[in-house]
Design an enzyme around this catalytic site. Structure first.
Site, PDB file in Angstrom:
ATOM      1  N   GLU A  26      30.304  39.649  38.948  1.00 42.31           N
ATOM      2  CA  GLU A  26      31.736  39.965  38.915  1.00 42.31           C
ATOM      3  C   GLU A  26      31.907  41.432  38.529  1.00 42.31           C
ATOM      4  O   GLU A  26      31.085  41.995  37.802  1.00 42.31           O
ATOM      5  CB  GLU A  26      32.408  39.057  37.872  1.00 42.31           C
ATOM      6  CG  GLU A  26      33.887  39.360  37.672  1.00 42.31           C
ATOM      7  CD  GLU A  26      34.619  38.281  36.859  1.00 42.31           C
ATOM      8  OE1 GLU A  26      33.968  37.310  36.412  1.00 42.31           O
ATOM      9  OE2 GLU A  26      35.841  38.419  36.698  1.00 42.31           O
ATOM     10  N   ASN A 171      40.185  31.851  42.186  1.00 52.42           N
ATOM     11  CA  ASN A 171      39.339  31.561  41.023  1.00 52.42           C
ATOM     12  C   ASN A 171      40.180  30.992  39.888  1.00 52.42           C
ATOM     13  O   ASN A 171      41.216  31.561  39.531  1.00 52.42           O
ATOM     14  CB  ASN A 171      38.677  32.858  40.530  1.00 52.42           C
ATOM     15  CG  ASN A 171      37.887  32.653  39.250  1.00 52.42           C
ATOM     16  OD1 ASN A 171      36.846  32.013  39.262  1.00 52.42           O
ATOM     17  ND2 ASN A 171      38.391  33.184  38.146  1.00 52.42           N
ATOM     18  N   GLU A 172      39.730  29.886  39.320  1.00 50.72           N
ATOM     19  CA  GLU A 172      40.331  29.285  38.112  1.00 50.72           C
ATOM     20  C   GLU A 172      41.854  29.379  38.105  1.00 50.72           C
ATOM     21  O   GLU A 172      42.457  29.853  37.128  1.00 50.72           O
ATOM     22  CB  GLU A 172      39.731  29.927  36.852  1.00 50.72           C
ATOM     23  CG  GLU A 172      38.266  29.619  36.684  1.00 50.72           C
ATOM     24  CD  GLU A 172      37.681  30.011  35.323  1.00 50.72           C
ATOM     25  OE1 GLU A 172      38.338  30.708  34.542  1.00 50.72           O
ATOM     26  OE2 GLU A 172      36.537  29.602  35.053  1.00 50.72           O
ATOM     27  N   GLU A 291      30.476  28.167  38.339  1.00 49.18           N
ATOM     28  CA  GLU A 291      30.283  28.917  37.092  1.00 49.18           C
ATOM     29  C   GLU A 291      29.754  27.941  36.051  1.00 49.18           C
ATOM     30  O   GLU A 291      30.428  26.942  35.743  1.00 49.18           O
ATOM     31  CB  GLU A 291      31.578  29.542  36.579  1.00 49.18           C
ATOM     32  CG  GLU A 291      32.019  30.755  37.360  1.00 49.18           C
ATOM     33  CD  GLU A 291      33.196  31.482  36.718  1.00 49.18           C
ATOM     34  OE1 GLU A 291      33.260  31.547  35.471  1.00 49.18           O
ATOM     35  OE2 GLU A 291      34.047  31.959  37.484  1.00 49.18           O
ATOM     36  N   GLN A 348      26.487  34.740  34.419  1.00 44.64           N
ATOM     37  CA  GLN A 348      26.401  35.516  35.642  1.00 44.64           C
ATOM     38  C   GLN A 348      24.955  36.005  35.802  1.00 44.64           C
ATOM     39  O   GLN A 348      24.074  35.403  35.202  1.00 44.64           O
ATOM     40  CB  GLN A 348      27.397  36.663  35.594  1.00 44.64           C
ATOM     41  CG  GLN A 348      28.841  36.150  35.437  1.00 44.64           C
ATOM     42  CD  GLN A 348      29.920  37.178  35.691  1.00 44.64           C
ATOM     43  OE1 GLN A 348      29.656  38.301  36.117  1.00 44.64           O
ATOM     44  NE2 GLN A 348      31.176  36.818  35.408  1.00 44.64           N
TER      45      GLN A 348
HETATM   46  O1  AHR Z   1      32.233  34.411  34.024  1.00 41.92           O
HETATM   47  C1  AHR Z   1      33.196  34.973  33.183  1.00 41.92           C
HETATM   48  C2  AHR Z   1      34.581  34.427  33.454  1.00 41.92           C
HETATM   49  O2  AHR Z   1      34.623  33.081  33.107  1.00 41.92           O
HETATM   50  C3  AHR Z   1      35.038  34.439  34.882  1.00 41.92           C
HETATM   51  O3  AHR Z   1      35.611  35.656  35.238  1.00 41.92           O
HETATM   52  C4  AHR Z   1      36.068  33.361  34.901  1.00 41.92           C
HETATM   53  O4  AHR Z   1      36.190  32.761  36.167  1.00 41.92           O
HETATM   54  C5  AHR Z   1      35.630  32.406  33.824  1.00 41.92           C
HETATM   55  O5  AHR Z   1      36.668  32.085  32.963  1.00 41.92           O
END
Ligand code: AHR
Length: 499
Positions: A26, A171-172, A291, A348
């Site tokens: 990211e 995302n989320e 994730e 990540q």
């Molecule tokens: O991986 C870190 C963060 O965690 C990401 O940006 C988000 O999608 C999640 O809350």
């Protein structure tokens, strides 16, 4: 403590989709800048990518990398990261309260992915933006037409399309921390319309809709049902995210989180099937666990860090030995649920909650969690088998019965291997494990890889690896010793009796 594990050759869960060993980069902290990209580093290649980091990623054999976010994507204008670098704008990134220079964008990232031997899993912005920008992006990435965005890609130096096959619809979006967070209804509608335009531009792609950001979200369950009500016919996967931590210093309970992961997966898969039945659909929506990791020490750091920095030190979690044990167990959970989980991303990859750390002007090094990930992605290939374990158990905080031993068994007929992964969760007792692999008479135990330390809090650093696996001597075919709080991988190999 004594335990017994049995598995039968014909009792197959499913073939493992190797994309479960994916990861995530990211635009956050030093994941991109000073992580994968540092043009002034001594190992930098002609594009400015760190060679030492690429070497470690190649070692991990990562099949797919999600990009460019994460929370970042919900405020991202992809066009800012294309074309001549000198003309790219610097912008405020409201997700991480940082400054994004846009020196790296999709042009560079797809080139980096080639060099890392991995595929791109692309997320589109469904926060501040919507279907229009998403359809322009996919035209830019995947179209061969003589049209504006495909021609813009050519003008930027890329005659051939990038051919990105896997796309995330935001995302989320269930989380109020998300830029332009949405209700399930709002998200379900925009995800459906975005899915339609993306597939009209490139029908060969696969799409992931946002599920819950965590099993503890108050909307977990209702979010999935509403989102799938809208999107079911248009998407291929539903996402799950989850991060665990040991805030209370209770290691036994921390290692019991694996069962929560199993339950999260099973509940989400059941909801997908419930919607399938309701819609009388022939299609099965599978899961993308895009994730997952241990993350707690550096949570919410961005709220107190100095604002508007370029590549600040954010979320640089220093992993210890017990984190590696849990990551090893979470990987086994993904393997055991491979009939539904087809994609997963360790979040990540570099510097940000990552198995690989890269010091500015310095070394790239392996965190403790690097090792279970490495062994799973390299050897955890083939068909996962159902296992039956007899072992003592303990109680988790929620009162669940947690067997001291967690495992996965994988048969890989091509090289003729059976891979048995084992986590002894007892904090004070070794396990003497009796193993019965039914149908594998011509196989013999050839390796016993062990990750063990007396000290659960020990971690690695640029100066050395206190935590790394060792090979144990194989003394018996049937019984192995699993040290207290240890991760183990056994490799059985087919013996060739022909002369
Ligand atoms: O991986 C870190 C963060 O965690 C990401 O940006 C988000 O999608 C999640 O809350």
């Amino acid at each position: 403590m004594k335990a017994k594990l049995t598995a039968n050759k014909n009792n197959v869960i499913d073939k493992i989709d190797e994309r479960i060993y994916g990861s995530f980069i990211e635009h956050l902290g030093r994941a991109v800048y000073e992580g994968i990209y540092e043009p002034t580093h001594e190992s930098a290649d002609d594009c400015g990518f760190r060679g030492d980091v690429l070497d470690l990623i190649n070692e991990l054999n990562v099949p797919i990398v999600r990009y460019p976010g994460g929370n970042f994507v919900s405020g991202y204008n992809w066009e800012d990261g294309t074309g001549p670098k000198s003309e790219r704008p610097s912008k405020l990134d409201l997700a991480w309260l940082s400054v994004e220079t846009n020196e790296v964008g999709i042009d560079e990232f797809q080139e980096w992915a080639k060099r890392a031997g991995t595929d791109v899993m692309m997320a589109v912005n469904l926060g501040t933006r919507g279907p229009d920008e998403a359809r322009s992006l996919i035209e830019y990435c995947n179209s061969t037409t003589d049209t504006y965005y495909a021609n813009l890609r050519r003008k930027n130096g890329f005659e051939e399309p990038f051919g990105i096959k896997l796309w995330c619809l935001g995302n989320e979006m269930d989380g109020d921390w998300q830029i332009c967070h949405k209700t399930a209804e709002e998200y379900g509608r925009v995800a459906t319309e975005t899915a339609k335009v993306l597939k009209w531009v490139d029908p060969s792609i696969e799409l992931v809709a946002c599920g819950s950001s965590d099993a503890g979200m108050p909307t977990f369950g209702s979010w999935e049902r509403t989102v799938l009500d809208h999107t079911y016919d248009y998407v291929d996967y539903l996402s799950l995210h989850c991060y665990f931590g040991n805030r209370e210093g209770d290691t036994a309970n921390f290692l019991a989180r694996i069962e929560q992961m199993d339950k999260f997966i099973k509940t989400t898969a059941d909801i997908c099937d419930e919607v399938k039945e309701k819609k009388n659909s022939q299609k099965t929506v599978n899961l993308s666990f895009d994730e997952w990791n241990v993350w707690y020490r550096t949570k919410d750091e961005e709220k107190t860090a100095e604002r508007w920095q370029v590549a600040p030190h954010l979320l640089e979690e220093k992993y210890n030995f017990e984190d590696a044990l849990l990551v090893g167990g979470m990987l086994m959970s993904l393997q055991n649920n491979c009939d539904r989980v087809k994609i997963a991303c360790l979040a990540q990859l570099v510097n940000v909650i990552a198995p690989i750390m890269a010091d500015k002007d310095g070394k790239a090094w392996r965190q403790t969690i690097f090792y279970p990930y490495l062994y799973a992605s390299r050897l955890g290939v083939g068909e996962a088998l159902k296992t039956n374990i007899t072992v003592d158990s303990y109680k988790s905080k929620e009162g669940w019965d947690i067997p001291y031993l967690y495992s996965s068994v994988i048969k890989n007929e091509k090289p003729g291997e059976v891979i048995v992964s084992l986590l002894n969760r007892s904090l004070d007792t070794d396990i003497e494990l009796d193993i019965d692999l039914d149908g594998f008479d011509s196989y013999s135990l050839s390796r016993h890889v062990e990750l063990y330390s007396d000290d659960l809090n020990l971690g690695n650093s640029a100066n050395g690896e206190a935590i790394s696996p060792s090979e144990r001597e194989v003394t018996s075919e049937k019984t192995v010793n699993l040290k207290k709080h240890s991760w183990n991988m056994l490799v059985y190999k087919k013996t060739d009796f022909s002369l």
